[in-house]
Write a protein that holds these residues in place. Structure first.
Motif, PDB file in Angstrom:
ATOM      1  N   MET A   1       0.852  -1.186   0.000  1.00  0.00           N
ATOM      2  CA  MET A   1       0.000   0.000   0.000  1.00  0.00           C
ATOM      3  C   MET A   1       0.891   1.240   0.000  1.00  0.00           C
ATOM      4  O   MET A   1       1.990   1.219   0.543  1.00  0.00           O
ATOM      5  CB  MET A   1      -0.898  -0.027   1.234  1.00  0.00           C
ATOM      6  CG  MET A   1      -1.950  -1.116   1.195  1.00  0.00           C
ATOM      7  SD  MET A   1      -3.218  -0.778  -0.022  1.00  0.00           S
ATOM      8  CE  MET A   1      -4.096   0.561   0.783  1.00  0.00           C
ATOM      9  N   PRO A   2       0.426   2.338  -0.625  1.00  0.00           N
ATOM     10  CA  PRO A   2      -0.894   2.582  -1.209  1.00  0.00           C
ATOM     11  C   PRO A   2      -0.961   2.254  -2.700  1.00  0.00           C
ATOM     12  O   PRO A   2      -1.960   2.533  -3.359  1.00  0.00           O
ATOM     13  CB  PRO A   2      -1.077   4.075  -0.970  1.00  0.00           C
ATOM     14  CG  PRO A   2       0.314   4.628  -1.108  1.00  0.00           C
ATOM     15  CD  PRO A   2       1.227   3.594  -0.539  1.00  0.00           C
ATOM     16  N   TYR A   3       0.129   1.665  -3.251  1.00  0.00           N
ATOM     17  CA  TYR A   3       0.163   1.411  -4.692  1.00  0.00           C
ATOM     18  C   TYR A   3      -0.829   0.311  -5.096  1.00  0.00           C
ATOM     19  O   TYR A   3      -1.301   0.262  -6.225  1.00  0.00           O
ATOM     20  CB  TYR A   3       1.579   1.016  -5.111  1.00  0.00           C
ATOM     21  CG  TYR A   3       2.631   1.985  -4.631  1.00  0.00           C
ATOM     22  CD1 TYR A   3       2.756   3.245  -5.225  1.00  0.00           C
ATOM     23  CD2 TYR A   3       3.478   1.662  -3.581  1.00  0.00           C
ATOM     24  CE1 TYR A   3       3.715   4.142  -4.790  1.00  0.00           C
ATOM     25  CE2 TYR A   3       4.437   2.558  -3.127  1.00  0.00           C
ATOM     26  CZ  TYR A   3       4.547   3.797  -3.723  1.00  0.00           C
ATOM     27  OH  TYR A   3       5.482   4.694  -3.282  1.00  0.00           O
ATOM     28  N   ARG A   4      -1.130  -0.554  -4.147  1.00  0.00           N
ATOM     29  CA  ARG A   4      -2.069  -1.660  -4.430  1.00  0.00           C
ATOM     30  C   ARG A   4      -3.426  -1.146  -4.865  1.00  0.00           C
ATOM     31  O   ARG A   4      -3.988  -1.585  -5.874  1.00  0.00           O
ATOM     32  CB  ARG A   4      -2.211  -2.528  -3.177  1.00  0.00           C
ATOM     33  CG  ARG A   4      -3.169  -3.684  -3.308  1.00  0.00           C
ATOM     34  CD  ARG A   4      -3.467  -4.268  -1.933  1.00  0.00           C
ATOM     35  NE  ARG A   4      -2.252  -4.571  -1.202  1.00  0.00           N
ATOM     36  CZ  ARG A   4      -2.200  -4.744   0.114  1.00  0.00           C
ATOM     37  NH1 ARG A   4      -3.297  -4.635   0.839  1.00  0.00           N
ATOM     38  NH2 ARG A   4      -1.050  -5.015   0.720  1.00  0.00           N
TER      39      ARG A   4
ATOM     40  N   GLY B   1       5.614  -2.629 -15.135  1.00  0.00           N
ATOM     41  CA  GLY B   1       5.525  -2.218 -16.529  1.00  0.00           C
ATOM     42  C   GLY B   1       4.156  -1.697 -16.898  1.00  0.00           C
ATOM     43  O   GLY B   1       3.766  -1.731 -18.074  1.00  0.00           O
ATOM     44  N   VAL B   2       3.397  -1.223 -15.920  1.00  0.00           N
ATOM     45  CA  VAL B   2       2.033  -0.747 -16.130  1.00  0.00           C
ATOM     46  C   VAL B   2       2.002   0.770 -16.032  1.00  0.00           C
ATOM     47  O   VAL B   2       2.523   1.342 -15.068  1.00  0.00           O
ATOM     48  CB  VAL B   2       1.073  -1.359 -15.076  1.00  0.00           C
ATOM     49  CG1 VAL B   2      -0.293  -0.693 -15.135  1.00  0.00           C
ATOM     50  CG2 VAL B   2       0.945  -2.857 -15.305  1.00  0.00           C
ATOM     51  N   ASP B   3       1.418   1.403 -17.029  1.00  0.00           N
ATOM     52  CA  ASP B   3       1.249   2.854 -17.013  1.00  0.00           C
ATOM     53  C   ASP B   3      -0.184   3.168 -16.593  1.00  0.00           C
ATOM     54  O   ASP B   3      -1.119   3.021 -17.391  1.00  0.00           O
ATOM     55  CB  ASP B   3       1.549   3.437 -18.393  1.00  0.00           C
ATOM     56  CG  ASP B   3       1.527   4.963 -18.408  1.00  0.00           C
ATOM     57  OD1 ASP B   3       1.249   5.564 -17.337  1.00  0.00           O
ATOM     58  OD2 ASP B   3       1.779   5.556 -19.473  1.00  0.00           O
ATOM     59  N   VAL B   4      -0.345   3.609 -15.352  1.00  0.00           N
ATOM     60  CA  VAL B   4      -1.698   3.830 -14.835  1.00  0.00           C
ATOM     61  C   VAL B   4      -2.312   5.114 -15.379  1.00  0.00           C
ATOM     62  O   VAL B   4      -3.481   5.390 -15.120  1.00  0.00           O
ATOM     63  CB  VAL B   4      -1.701   3.854 -13.293  1.00  0.00           C
ATOM     64  CG1 VAL B   4      -1.337   2.486 -12.729  1.00  0.00           C
ATOM     65  CG2 VAL B   4      -0.771   4.932 -12.755  1.00  0.00           C
ATOM     66  N   PHE B   5      -1.547   5.922 -16.142  1.00  0.00           N
ATOM     67  CA  PHE B   5      -2.118   7.106 -16.770  1.00  0.00           C
ATOM     68  C   PHE B   5      -2.714   6.776 -18.131  1.00  0.00           C
ATOM     69  O   PHE B   5      -3.489   7.548 -18.687  1.00  0.00           O
ATOM     70  CB  PHE B   5      -1.047   8.198 -16.927  1.00  0.00           C
ATOM     71  CG  PHE B   5      -0.751   8.948 -15.659  1.00  0.00           C
ATOM     72  CD1 PHE B   5      -1.296   8.546 -14.439  1.00  0.00           C
ATOM     73  CD2 PHE B   5       0.063  10.068 -15.676  1.00  0.00           C
ATOM     74  CE1 PHE B   5      -1.032   9.230 -13.268  1.00  0.00           C
ATOM     75  CE2 PHE B   5       0.335  10.768 -14.507  1.00  0.00           C
ATOM     76  CZ  PHE B   5      -0.208  10.341 -13.302  1.00  0.00           C
TER      77      PHE B   5
ATOM     78  N   GLN C   1       1.396  15.192  -7.617  1.00  0.00           N
ATOM     79  CA  GLN C   1       2.703  14.666  -7.220  1.00  0.00           C
ATOM     80  C   GLN C   1       2.574  13.211  -6.757  1.00  0.00           C
ATOM     81  O   GLN C   1       3.388  12.358  -7.105  1.00  0.00           O
ATOM     82  CB  GLN C   1       3.301  15.534  -6.109  1.00  0.00           C
ATOM     83  CG  GLN C   1       4.692  15.092  -5.691  1.00  0.00           C
ATOM     84  CD  GLN C   1       5.267  15.990  -4.600  1.00  0.00           C
ATOM     85  OE1 GLN C   1       4.623  16.939  -4.149  1.00  0.00           O
ATOM     86  NE2 GLN C   1       6.495  15.686  -4.188  1.00  0.00           N
ATOM     87  N   ASP C   2       1.537  12.918  -5.972  1.00  0.00           N
ATOM     88  CA  ASP C   2       1.306  11.535  -5.540  1.00  0.00           C
ATOM     89  C   ASP C   2       0.991  10.630  -6.734  1.00  0.00           C
ATOM     90  O   ASP C   2       1.432   9.472  -6.793  1.00  0.00           O
ATOM     91  CB  ASP C   2       0.154  11.488  -4.540  1.00  0.00           C
ATOM     92  CG  ASP C   2       0.537  12.076  -3.196  1.00  0.00           C
ATOM     93  OD1 ASP C   2       1.744  12.163  -2.927  1.00  0.00           O
ATOM     94  OD2 ASP C   2      -0.376  12.442  -2.427  1.00  0.00           O
ATOM     95  N   ALA C   3       0.203  11.176  -7.662  1.00  0.00           N
ATOM     96  CA  ALA C   3      -0.145  10.380  -8.840  1.00  0.00           C
ATOM     97  C   ALA C   3       1.098  10.032  -9.652  1.00  0.00           C
ATOM     98  O   ALA C   3       1.259   8.895 -10.120  1.00  0.00           O
ATOM     99  CB  ALA C   3      -1.148  11.143  -9.704  1.00  0.00           C
TER     100      ALA C   3
ATOM    101  N   ARG D   1       5.300   6.088 -11.422  1.00  0.00           N
ATOM    102  CA  ARG D   1       6.690   5.645 -11.581  1.00  0.00           C
ATOM    103  C   ARG D   1       6.907   4.280 -10.912  1.00  0.00           C
ATOM    104  O   ARG D   1       7.561   3.393 -11.476  1.00  0.00           O
ATOM    105  CB  ARG D   1       7.631   6.693 -10.966  1.00  0.00           C
ATOM    106  CG  ARG D   1       7.797   7.945 -11.794  1.00  0.00           C
ATOM    107  CD  ARG D   1       8.975   8.763 -11.303  1.00  0.00           C
ATOM    108  NE  ARG D   1       8.804   9.169  -9.908  1.00  0.00           N
ATOM    109  CZ  ARG D   1       8.214  10.289  -9.512  1.00  0.00           C
ATOM    110  NH1 ARG D   1       7.716  11.124 -10.433  1.00  0.00           N
ATOM    111  NH2 ARG D   1       8.107  10.591  -8.235  1.00  0.00           N
ATOM    112  N   TYR D   2       6.355   4.123  -9.708  1.00  0.00           N
ATOM    113  CA  TYR D   2       6.568   2.867  -8.975  1.00  0.00           C
ATOM    114  C   TYR D   2       5.979   1.678  -9.737  1.00  0.00           C
ATOM    115  O   TYR D   2       6.638   0.648  -9.917  1.00  0.00           O
ATOM    116  CB  TYR D   2       5.934   2.962  -7.586  1.00  0.00           C
ATOM    117  CG  TYR D   2       6.064   1.691  -6.773  1.00  0.00           C
ATOM    118  CD1 TYR D   2       7.189   1.451  -6.004  1.00  0.00           C
ATOM    119  CD2 TYR D   2       5.074   0.709  -6.806  1.00  0.00           C
ATOM    120  CE1 TYR D   2       7.322   0.279  -5.270  1.00  0.00           C
ATOM    121  CE2 TYR D   2       5.196  -0.471  -6.093  1.00  0.00           C
ATOM    122  CZ  TYR D   2       6.329  -0.681  -5.320  1.00  0.00           C
ATOM    123  OH  TYR D   2       6.459  -1.840  -4.606  1.00  0.00           O
TER     124      TYR D   2
END
Length: 456
Positions: free
Chosen positions: A340-343, A377-381, A363-365, A370-371
């Motif tokens: 967490m909190p990336y999960r 290898g996932v781009d959450v944007f 900034q958090d996003a 990056r993490y």
């Protein structure tokens, strides 16, 4: 002296069983050499020479659903009858036929019974048209109110199938024949549905698995039909055998079948149904007439030992076209491995939600982006694909190691799992016949013992 491993029955003479038979008792070097020869044999289920381990896994997971049996007995009180009438309004002799259904305690009528003539064989005179009684249905559903799981004892299920018909439409079957039926030595099998529960891997949806199997068979040019996200059928019009893969929980919901009992075993059964898909093989009369193991011999219930049924299933697994992939999402176990909190960010993204809406600042996003990109290898944007691209081979899913046996707790509850004592049933018939009955003695004989000698 070291005991040699048991080889498959004679008659299952595919290349697989020939190789496995040859491997029995051989050295490891000889087995390794034979492994290369087995590369394209039962490739759907085995990549190693010792298929006996898979056979044992299949044995533990067998569920028998629909059973068809034909009896040399036409004296039955059936509600629907017809007869052939000549031009002079005279009923032709031996032209009567009848139909009926056995009714269960809860009103289900899933067992069909029909009395009709048997066509004479080429070697028989045309006048020799014997009447036979054909019975077909699901003893499991008749006695359990469901067929999610069922017994693997073909002798017991055949006996109770005929017993269910007798309870609704009395059959005039002599006691010696009833005793033979309890031993699996009377009545020939005309249909057998063998069901296997397959565990769905974490992150794979049932609908994705069903659609992927259907697509693999379409690409291979196999005969099949598909109800998208629900079920797929292979060789649906074949008179020999067929198979189907479907979501049993969805079927129960759609058809509005009776609810399971509100008990611990009932809840366990419902959970088992939710976590699995059902792979079912249908074996028909012509299959038994043409298969080397059954051909030319009476197809009595006693011949269907667990080992025999397991090899029937393994042969059919070899026929399935499973050269394909099924895509999956990140499952619960994999999400829990992400700190967490990336999960939660990854979970929101794969559910097609905007990640920025759940974070306090840009900034958090950026930090979460990056993490996850560096680790997975996932781009959450970016927009997520329709399904997360983590391909899994269909061979890995429909594999004996994913087959699920019936839990002991469910087997022990008579309200959800039907079983009968064939030894007691036989003794009841013999006690009413007396010790002087010809051809049958008051000795219990295991119906599955010495099957090969008995069938010879």
């Amino acid at each position: 002296m070291k005991e040699k491993p048991k080889a498959p029955f004679a008659g299952f003479s595919t290349r697989t069983t020939k190789i496995v038979s040859a491997l029995a008792g051989k050295s490891k070097q000889q087995q390794a050499a034979a492994a290369r020869a087995i590369s394209n044999t039962v490739s759907n289920t085995a990549s190693q020479p010792d298929l006996m381990a898979y056979q044992q896994l299949v044995e533990k997971c067998i569920n028998i659903d629909t059973v068809g049996v034909v009896l040399d007995c036409s004296d039955a009180d059936l509600p629907k009858t017809l007869a052939v009438v000549s031009d002079s309004d005279v009923v032709e002799p031996d032209s009567h036929q009848g139909w009926g259904r056995a009714e269960s305690d809860f009103g289900a009528k899933t067992i069909r019974v029909e009395c009709r003539k048997r066509k004479p064989k080429k070697s028989e005179p045309l006048s020799d048209k014997k009447k036979l009684l054909y019975v077909e249905g699901s003893p499991a559903y008749h006695y359990q109110r469901h067929n999610i799981v069922s017994s693997d004892d073909v002798v017991m299920l055949t006996h109770d199938l005929v017993k269910a018909v007798h309870g609704t439409h009395p059959l005039n079957v002599s006691r010696p024949l009833r005793a033979l039926l309890a031993q699996g030595r009377y009545g020939e099998i005309t249909r057998l549905d063998v069901a296997i529960l397959v565990r769905v891997p974490d992150g794979v949806t049932k609908s994705a698995l069903i659609n992927a199997v259907a697509l693999a068979n379409v690409v291979a040019g196999a005969n099949m039909s598909l109800f998208v996200n629900e079920s797929t059928y292979g060789d649906p019009s074949s008179q020999l055998r067929a198979w189907k893969l479907y979501d049993k929980a969805l079927e129960i919901l759609r058809k509005g079948k009776p609810a399971l009992p509100d008990t611990a075993s009932g809840k366990a059964l419902a959970h088992l149904c939710e976590q699995t898909v059902r792979l079912e093989f249908v074996f028909r009369k012509k299959y038994f007439a043409n298969h080397a193991y059954f051909k030319g011999k009476p197809v009595y219930p006693m011949r269907f030992t667990r080992e025999t049924i397991a090899w029937m299933v393994i042969e059919e697994l070899n026929r399935l076209q499973l050269k394909g992939k099924v895509h999956r999402r990140y499952g619960l176990d994999e999400l829990l491995m992400i700190p967490m909190p990336y999960r939660s960010t990854l979970a929101h993204w794969q559910n097609r939600l905007k990640v920025r809406d759940f974070l306090e600042s840009q900034q958090d996003a950026d930090k979460h982006r990056r993490y996850l990109k560096n680790r997975l290898g996932v781009d959450v944007f970016a927009d997520p694909p329709a399904e997360i691209e983590l391909p899994m081979s269909l061979l890995e899913v429909l594999h004996p190691k994913n087959f699920v046996p019936v839990p002991a707790a469910i087997k022990a509850d008579a309200s959800v799992f039907h079983q009968s004592d064939m030894k007691a049933a036989l003794h009841r018939q013999l006690s009413k016949m007396g010790r002087k009955a010809r051809g049958v003695g008051l000795v219990w004989v295991d119906p599955y013992s010495d099957v090969e000698d008995e069938a010879a």
